[in-house]
Design an enzyme around this catalytic site. Structure first.
Site, PDB file in Angstrom:
ATOM      1  N   CYS A   1       1.328  -1.584   0.407  1.00  0.00           N
ATOM      2  CA  CYS A   1       0.027   0.017  -0.142  1.00  0.00           C
ATOM      3  C   CYS A   1       0.819   1.186   0.080  1.00  0.00           C
ATOM      4  O   CYS A   1       1.729   1.359   0.883  1.00  0.00           O
ATOM      5  CB  CYS A   1      -0.652  -0.378   1.131  1.00  0.00           C
ATOM      6  SG  CYS A   1      -1.925  -1.086   1.326  1.00  0.00           S
TER       7      CYS A   1
ATOM      8  N   GLY B   1       1.073  -0.171  -5.359  1.00  0.00           N
ATOM      9  CA  GLY B   1       0.324  -1.171  -5.113  1.00  0.00           C
ATOM     10  C   GLY B   1      -0.316  -0.948  -6.221  1.00  0.00           C
ATOM     11  O   GLY B   1      -1.188   0.272  -6.569  1.00  0.00           O
TER      12      GLY B   1
ATOM     13  N   ASN C   1      -1.313   1.686   5.403  1.00  0.00           N
ATOM     14  CA  ASN C   1       0.210   1.108   4.872  1.00  0.00           C
ATOM     15  C   ASN C   1      -0.055  -0.049   6.154  1.00  0.00           C
ATOM     16  O   ASN C   1       0.909   1.265   7.256  1.00  0.00           O
ATOM     17  CB  ASN C   1       1.204   1.985   4.120  1.00  0.00           C
ATOM     18  CG  ASN C   1       2.267   1.070   3.622  1.00  0.00           C
ATOM     19  OD1 ASN C   1       2.974   1.916   3.867  1.00  0.00           O
ATOM     20  ND2 ASN C   1       2.335  -0.141   3.709  1.00  0.00           N
ATOM     21  N   GLY C   2       0.524  -1.165   6.375  1.00  0.00           N
ATOM     22  CA  GLY C   2       0.824  -2.384   6.664  1.00  0.00           C
ATOM     23  C   GLY C   2       0.735  -3.092   7.058  1.00  0.00           C
ATOM     24  O   GLY C   2      -0.789  -3.162   6.107  1.00  0.00           O
TER      25      GLY C   2
ATOM     26  N   TYR D   1      14.241  -2.735  -2.263  1.00  0.00           N
ATOM     27  CA  TYR D   1      13.453  -2.863  -2.578  1.00  0.00           C
ATOM     28  C   TYR D   1      11.535  -2.194  -2.714  1.00  0.00           C
ATOM     29  O   TYR D   1      11.608  -1.123  -4.084  1.00  0.00           O
ATOM     30  CB  TYR D   1      12.668  -4.152  -3.164  1.00  0.00           C
ATOM     31  CG  TYR D   1      11.953  -4.902  -3.819  1.00  0.00           C
ATOM     32  CD1 TYR D   1      11.860  -4.892  -5.628  1.00  0.00           C
ATOM     33  CD2 TYR D   1      10.123  -4.258  -3.942  1.00  0.00           C
ATOM     34  CE1 TYR D   1      11.369  -4.767  -6.752  1.00  0.00           C
ATOM     35  CE2 TYR D   1       9.752  -4.653  -4.956  1.00  0.00           C
ATOM     36  CZ  TYR D   1      10.192  -5.655  -6.265  1.00  0.00           C
ATOM     37  OH  TYR D   1       9.005  -5.385  -6.801  1.00  0.00           O
TER      38      TYR D   1
END
Ligand code: SF4
Length: 503
Positions: free
Chosen positions: A34, A60, A135-136, A275
């Site tokens: 996300c 995402g 996000n998470g 990444y």
């Protein structure tokens, strides 16, 4: 095991989506799930959120949503697809009026695909509307959800973020700030959140600071975003990172900073540097591109090899390959060309076509490779299937030798903190030695960066072997939190997806 029994109905639900190809399988990377973005105090808020989410598209690609507030009511748009597929259409933006808006772009996964899990989530609470983008991944969401369900809560998604909304809704605290704090104190795991009510925008990070969140400013309008590249796209000023455990509350009177958690040793996700984050972002004070180049240099020092050219597996291996090339004194060449216009491999209709995915996306630059000893640099190996095909492609193009160098340690454990991860048994490094992996992907030699080399590249020696200053669990298996929803269960991927809904 009692937990498992109660999870069975949820697991049964996941099979409804079983026909979809897991996305991580499709291109064999870990995927951050996300990106979040919010702006407060700017008339064209939804259009700006669209641009911000576009810059965060790498976090995402399967679905996105925006919630705006126009001074009297909330407006919600949630769609499957890329930001540009929907939110660049004027009539969609026209349906999102107001001077404040938050948005979310997500990486849908097998168990969590479908519109019902697309964020931001929005609910009408007793004191007004609340939208949340996350996000998470919460590692106790299912456990909390079960308790809430027994108390009468009804859930409409498989997302952990909805659990958080319910905790806010059912809190006994009086004002919204206190209810929000009450909720985030009850959850565990990783969360970088952007929330919005009629009067305020809230941003917060979990006390370990596992996922990033930054604060920006655009001509007096406050912005919260997953990464600085989302500020750059609109010419906004980077103000600072939101601190681990910090909650900021933005109103028309300004910004307030709260610290609702006991101070803890922070554990930012080190894989963001390898990444996930965009190379032009600055994350926790470090430019990601520079870190990746240093990773390449460390990799060259730890794993020297006699070769003619260094070739990145594009795009994610490119900065590390440049660093490797410069440190090793071996020329850098674009020996593999990526087709940027091919769709994501997993949307191909059948198995026979899907297995062509790598060739559709990458092509060997034969003239550069033929007769050469090639060092191939990639960011990581997950299942090894993509590496195998890339190596074969380079050999078919006439490479004399192929040496693979990986810009991270072997990924041998799953992630529970908001990353699309195969179950541990599917990770090549969890069941093979480096020599066995080299044989599997058919290279002349294979070398990984060491965990200490990764820390050196980030700029800090790994300080404490039990509790290092970053989360590096997918390399070491040392998780920074307990994993309440997952303990005693080996089907990590299924549970992880159910718990996250891909947030
Ligand atoms: S396990 Fe930790 S280091 Fe690995 S991807 Fe997840 S949060 Fe990042």
């Amino acid at each position: 095991m009692a937990v498992l029994a109660e999870l069975e109905p949820l697991m049964a639900h996941s099979t409804a989506d079983a026909g979809k190809v897991p996305s991580a399988e499709a291109d064999d990377h870990f995927h951050d799930e996300c990106g979040v973005f919010g702006i407060f105090g700017r008339q064209d808020a939804a259009a700006i959120v669209t641009l911000g989410l576009h810059a965060l598209q790498h976090r995402g690609q399967e679905a996105a949503g925006i919630v705006s507030y126009d001074g009297s009511q909330f407006h919600v748009e949630r769609h499957v697809g890329l930001i540009g597929d929907t939110f660049t259409k004027q009539h969609v933006i026209d349906r999102l009026p107001g001077n404040r808006a938050i948005g979310h772009t997500r990486y849908a996964t097998t168990g969590g695909a479908g519109l019902r899990n697309v964020q931001p989530f929005f609910a009408e609470l007793s004191e007004g509307g609340l939208a949340v983008a996350h996000n998470g991944n919460l590692t106790n969401a299912l456990t909390v959800q079960r308790v809430l369900q027994k108390q009468g809560s009804i859930f409409s998604s498989t997302s952990d973020t909805e659990t958080l909304l319910h905790l806010v809704a059912t809190s006994k605290e009086r004002d919204l700030n206190s209810r929000f704090i009450d909720a985030i104190r009850q959850v565990e795991g990783a969360f970088s959140l952007v929330a919005m009510t009629a009067k305020k925008m809230i941003g917060c990070r979990d006390p370990l600071g596992i996922r990033p969140l930054v604060l920006g400013d655009l001509d007096g309008a406050w912005i919260l975003a997953s990464e600085t590249c989302a500020l750059d796209i609109i010419g906004a000023r980077f103000v600072r990172d939101i601190k681990p455990g910090e909650m900021v509350v933005v109103t028309s009177k300004g910004i307030e900073s709260l610290f609702p958690f006991e101070p803890q040793k922070t554990r930012f996700c080190i894989f963001e540097y390898v990444y996930f984050a965009r190379p032009d972002s600055t994350v926790e004070g470090r430019n990601v591109y520079e870190v990746r180049k240093r990773i390449g240099a460390e990799l060259a020092q730890e794993n020297p090899v006699e070769a003619d050219i260094v070739v990145p597996v594009p795009d994610s291996g490119t900065p590390a390959a440049i660093g490797f090339s410069q440190a090793a004194g071996i020329p850098f060449e674009l020996g593999i060309i990526r087709n940027h216009y091919v769709g994501r491999t997993f949307i191909q209709p059948g198995d026979s076509i899907r297995h062509m995915g790598v060739k559709l996306k990458h092509n060997a630059n034969r003239r550069m490779i033929e007769g050469k000893r090639v060092v191939l640099v990639d960011d990581s190996i997950v299942r090894g299937t993509t590496s195998q095909k890339i190596v074969q492609m380079v050999r078919d193009a006439g490479a004399k030798e192929v040496h693979m160098r990986i810009a991270s340690p072997p990924t041998s454990a799953s992630c529970f903190y908001g990353v699309d991860t195969p179950e541990k048994s599917k990770l090549l490094a969890s069941r093979m030695s480096v020599e066995e992996m080299a044989e599997f992907i058919r290279v002349d030699s294979l070398g990984f960066l060491s965990i200490d080399g990764l820390y050196r590249a980030v700029g800090e020696a790994r300080r404490d072997s039990d509790q290092p200053q970053f989360c590096d669990a997918c390399f070491t298996g040392q998780y920074p939190t307990r994993l309440l929803d997952f303990e005693g269960h080996d089907n990590v991927r299924t549970l992880s997806l159910l718990a996250s809904g891909g947030s």
